[in-house]
Design an enzyme around this catalytic site. Structure first.
Site, PDB file in Angstrom:
ATOM      1  N   TYR A 142      30.974 105.195  45.165  1.00  0.00           N
ATOM      2  CA  TYR A 142      31.688 106.297  44.497  1.00  0.00           C
ATOM      3  C   TYR A 142      32.443 105.825  43.257  1.00  0.00           C
ATOM      4  CZ  TYR A 142      31.106 110.134  47.847  1.00  0.00           C
ATOM      5  OH  TYR A 142      30.618 111.160  48.607  1.00  0.00           O
ATOM      6  N   LYS A 193      23.891  98.933  55.950  1.00  0.00           N
ATOM      7  CA  LYS A 193      22.459  98.813  55.665  1.00  0.00           C
ATOM      8  C   LYS A 193      22.235  97.356  55.273  1.00  0.00           C
ATOM      9  CE  LYS A 193      18.330 100.672  55.187  1.00  0.00           C
ATOM     10  NZ  LYS A 193      17.545 101.251  56.303  1.00  0.00           N
ATOM     11  N   ASP A 225      20.520 104.452  58.957  1.00  0.00           N
ATOM     12  CA  ASP A 225      19.430 105.384  59.310  1.00  0.00           C
ATOM     13  C   ASP A 225      19.397 105.584  60.827  1.00  0.00           C
ATOM     14  OD1 ASP A 225      18.684 102.705  59.503  1.00  0.00           O
ATOM     15  OD2 ASP A 225      16.627 103.017  58.800  1.00  0.00           O
ATOM     16  N   ASP A 249      30.633 109.738  54.095  1.00  0.00           N
ATOM     17  CA  ASP A 249      30.527 111.116  53.598  1.00  0.00           C
ATOM     18  C   ASP A 249      29.398 111.825  54.340  1.00  0.00           C
ATOM     19  OD1 ASP A 249      30.875 113.367  51.863  1.00  0.00           O
ATOM     20  OD2 ASP A 249      29.124 112.683  50.730  1.00  0.00           O
ATOM     21  N   ASP A 253      29.671 114.657  57.798  1.00  0.00           N
ATOM     22  CA  ASP A 253      29.108 116.015  57.794  1.00  0.00           C
ATOM     23  C   ASP A 253      28.166 116.195  58.983  1.00  0.00           C
ATOM     24  OD1 ASP A 253      30.385 116.791  55.414  1.00  0.00           O
ATOM     25  OD2 ASP A 253      28.574 117.739  54.614  1.00  0.00           O
TER      26      ASP A 253
HETATM   27  C1  IPM Z   1      34.085 115.037  51.070  1.00  0.00           C
HETATM   28  C2  IPM Z   1      33.397 115.723  49.917  1.00  0.00           C
HETATM   29  C3  IPM Z   1      33.699 114.965  48.642  1.00  0.00           C
HETATM   30  C4  IPM Z   1      33.136 113.564  48.811  1.00  0.00           C
HETATM   31  C5  IPM Z   1      33.187 115.618  47.360  1.00  0.00           C
HETATM   32  C6  IPM Z   1      33.684 117.042  47.216  1.00  0.00           C
HETATM   33  C7  IPM Z   1      33.515 114.818  46.134  1.00  0.00           C
HETATM   34  O1  IPM Z   1      32.043 115.837  50.163  1.00  0.00           O
HETATM   35  O2  IPM Z   1      35.324 114.923  51.043  1.00  0.00           O
HETATM   36  O3  IPM Z   1      33.400 114.654  52.018  1.00  0.00           O
HETATM   37  O4  IPM Z   1      31.958 113.322  48.535  1.00  0.00           O
HETATM   38  O5  IPM Z   1      33.890 112.684  49.205  1.00  0.00           O
HETATM   39 MG    MG Z   2      31.464 115.248  52.132  1.00  0.00          MG
END
Ligand code: IPM
Ligand code: MG
Length: 358
Positions: A142, A193, A225, A249, A253
């Site tokens: 990032y 990885k 993976d 990240d 999710d």
């Molecule tokens: C998160 C989001 C952010 C990230 C974005 C909005 C920049 O997806 O907080 O998980 O990638 O960190």
């Molecule tokens: Mg995110």
């Protein structure tokens, strides 16, 4: 009575709606006589860009550094997508994480028993899942340099990002993760990885070295993976997961879907001096302004704030218990709605938590 300042950064999309519900909870706590909370508000993301031309105005950083904790809604939306990369709303979020050196991102993915059937996965797979994803938040791909898009001599373009970690950066996130694991089931899985990426080969070596300081925590390693697969195959095998910024990240999710809705997951972003709390979901522009967003991830982020920044763990427990009670009552925002439950909007959900608290 201790007096603390909380900076609220509503941001974009559903951000203002969910922060308004969190504000009710904070005001309620403030009225309980244990702590006096002063709530300030600031600009971030597209909302900040529209007012000041920048997604992270200097004023916001000053406010954040003076506050005892920051609560953020969400940033971003289609309106700002055509903007140059440097002033996109997301840059505001990344900027504040970097500026406050918030390296340790805690993303708990805990399945509420009441929502087991709201998951797209089978009950027998998700039931009992309780994972803490510890995501490195202030480095990695990032932020690595070089980065950017350049035009080559032949007119072709070349996009570059760099995955970089130093020993110190890995040590501090590993230590945080081991400490958290020590307070839970004492199992830590480091995700990398290392079979392909040298920077994560270093990650693995450093995590193993730090592990010597924590003989009581069982350390394992998994390639990303495989981890993505194992998370939906058998999530109960995980206790704490520690991983890089981008893998965290993605995996957080994925882990959120075990719990039924991303609208339920809070997070804490901690540094040595500062702390920021936010739901892990985004600004959800498709439902913004409709009063249907789920405020529970934000309210649960407030609970994390009481636990990690305001030294009131019993208040955190009370808020979490109130959320549980509201789910027991069958109240559901559309994202977690199922036949047989009662569909409510953002404000009604916030009010119900408040009622359950009082
Ligand atoms: C998160 C989001 C952010 C990230 C974005 C909005 C920049 O997806 O907080 O998980 O990638 O960190
Ligand atoms: Mg995110």
């Amino acid at each position: 009575m201790s007096r603390k300042t909380i900076l609220l950064l509503p941001g974009d999309g559903i951000g203002p709606e969910i922060i308004a519900e969190a504000r009710k909870i904070l005001n309620w706590v403030s009225g309980q006589g244990r702590i006096s909370l002063y709530l300030e508000e600031g600009l971030i993301g597209g909302a900040a860009y529209d007012r000041t031309g920048h997604p992270l105005p200097e004023e916001t950083l000053i406010q954040a550094r003076q506050a005892d904790a920051v609560l953020l809604g969400a940033v971003g939306g289609p309106k700002w997508e055509p903007l140059p990369y440097e002033v996109r709303p997301e840059r505001g979020l990344l900027g504040i994480r970097k500026a406050l050196d918030l390296f340790c991102n805690l993303r708990p993915a805990k399945v509420f028993p009441q929502l087991v059937d709201a998951s797209t996965l089978k009950r027998e797979v998700v039931e009992g899942t309780d994972i803490m994803v510890v995501r490195e938040l202030s480095s990695g791909i990032y932020f690595g340099e070089p980065r950017g898009v350049e035009t080559l001599a032949n007119g072709e373009q070349r996009g570059v990002n760099t995955l970089v970690y130093t020993t110190r950066e890995i040590e501090r996130i590993a230590r945080s993760a081991f400490r958290i694991a020590a307070t839970r089931q004492k199992k830590l899985c480091s995700v990398d990885k290392a079979n392909v990426l040298e920077s994560t080969e270093l990650w693995r070596a450093v995590v193993m070295a730090v592990g010597k300081e924590f003989p009581d925590v069982a350390l394992s390693h998994m390639y990303v993976d495989n981890a993505a697969m194992q998370l939906i195959r058998h999530p109960r095998q995980f206790d704490v997961i520690v991983t890089t910024n981008m893998f965290g990240d993605i995996l957080s999710d994925e882990a959120s879907m075990l719990t039924g809705s991303i609208g339920m997951l809070p997070s804490a972003s901690l540094g040595e001096r500062y702390a920021l709390y936010e739901p892990i979901h985004g600004s959800a522009p498709d439902i913004a302004g409709q009063g249907v967003a789920n405020p529970l991830a934000t309210i649960l982020s407030v609970a994390m704030m009481f636990r990690h920044s305001l030294d009131l763990p019993e208040m955190a427990n009370r808020i979490e218990a109130a959320v549980n009670r509201v789910l027991d009552q069958g109240l559901r925002t559309p994202d977690i709605f199922q036949p047989g439950t009662q569909k409510v909007g953002t404000v009604a959900m916030g009010d119900a938590v408040l009622a359950a608290l009082s």
